[in-house]
Design an enzyme around this catalytic site. Structure first.
Site, PDB file in Angstrom:
ATOM      1  N   TYR A 278      -2.303  -0.687  10.291  1.00 16.84           N
ATOM      2  CA  TYR A 278      -2.219  -0.894   8.851  1.00 16.84           C
ATOM      3  C   TYR A 278      -0.892  -0.384   8.305  1.00 16.84           C
ATOM      4  CZ  TYR A 278      -3.897  -0.943   3.983  1.00 16.84           C
ATOM      5  OH  TYR A 278      -4.064  -1.193   2.641  1.00 16.84           O
TER       6      TYR A 278
ATOM      7  N   SER B 163       0.855  -1.184   0.000  1.00 19.94           N
ATOM      8  CA  SER B 163       0.000   0.000   0.000  1.00 19.94           C
ATOM      9  C   SER B 163       0.886   1.228   0.000  1.00 19.94           C
ATOM     10  CB  SER B 163      -0.898   0.008   1.248  1.00 19.94           C
ATOM     11  OG  SER B 163      -1.563   1.238   1.400  1.00 19.94           O
TER      12      SER B 163
END
Length: 270
Positions: A153, A140
């Protein structure tokens, strides 16, 4: 034009988190070019939906659980006889500050985003060594930068990039190439939920206005579609990228090149 060695016809491609969003788009892209896809996920319904459109093999499995993944490997080898590409796409969760993350939430985020990539990679290494195959990690933009209230995350996705480099370093001599992709905003069901929250908090008109808002400072001025990420995975998951390993490919519409402190000057000149 098809270049020698670039075909993925009859390749066996395993996709974790293959039932929705980016995973489903990756399955569609590979299947459209004749690859055989195996779809791993925790919910049978979405996997079967993708399998109907791709001819793929749906397997209910938790990619972060060693026994579950071992059973999936056995099933795939029994069905197809080989594995050429593993796409570690499973992930999600970890959207809070450190102070608002309890032990259970932290563990869940590490499991979903990091342990799945580690466990699946470890399990498929012997098969990938036989085929001199590829691993593509879906990391990501949060693996390179830090967004607000995304501690779990962000930490896990940074670690996925470290895992990518470690695997590439250790298993390149076995012919296995390992690379990571860092998407920015992608129009998926999960992102739609986040946009809906933005609509509510900022009293916007609709979801499209929210997507426009979060991409207003991107050079390309648009959100990615899952097919945009799938195209990058197809490149790294084939012999078109035969001399690339340990790399991080950013698919974010140019977000990572924007010098944030200069945005005010751009707005002043508009």
């Amino acid at each position: 034009m098809t270049f020698a060695g670039a075909s993925i016809e009859n390749d066996v491609v395993v996709i974790t988190g293959g039932g929705t969003g980016i995973g489903a788009a990756i399955a569609d892209r590979f299947a459209a070019e004749g690859a055989r896809v195996a779809l791993l996920g925790r919910r049978l319904g979405p996997l079967e939906d993708v399998a109907r459109g791709t001819g793929g093999l749906p397997i209910v499995a938790d990619a972060g659980d060693a026994e579950s993944v071992k059973a999936a490997v056995d099933s795939i080898i029994a069905t197809y006889g080989r594995v050429d590409t593993l796409v570690c796409n499973a992930g999600g969760g970890g959207f809070a500050t450190v102070g608002n993350t309890d032990d259970a939430d932290w563990t869940a985020s590490m499991h979903a985003n990091l342990h799945t990539a580690f466990t699946a990679s470890r399990a498929f290494l012997p098969s990938l060594a036989l085929s001199r195959g590829r691993i593509v990690m879906i990391a990501s933009l949060s693996g390179l930068f830090a967004g607000p209230a995304m501690a779990g995350y962000t930490t896990a996705k940074h670690a996925v990039i470290g895992l990518t480099k470690s695997l590439a370093r250790d298993y390149g001599s076995s012919g296995i190439r390992v690379n990571a992709i860092c998407p920015g905003w992608v129009r998926t069901p999960l992102a739609d939920e986040e946009m809906d929250e933005l609509v509510e908090h900022l009293e916007l008109g609709n979801r499209d206005e929210a997507y426009n808002l979060v991409t207003t400072d991107l050079p390309l001025r648009r959100v990615a579609e899952p097919s945009d990420v799938a195209a990058a995975v197809r490149f790294l998951g084939s012999n078109e990228s035969a001399y690339i390993t340990g790399a991080t490919l950013v698919v974010d519409g140019g977000a990572h090149i924007v010098d944030v402190p200069t945005l005010a000057f751009e707005k002043a000149r508009a």
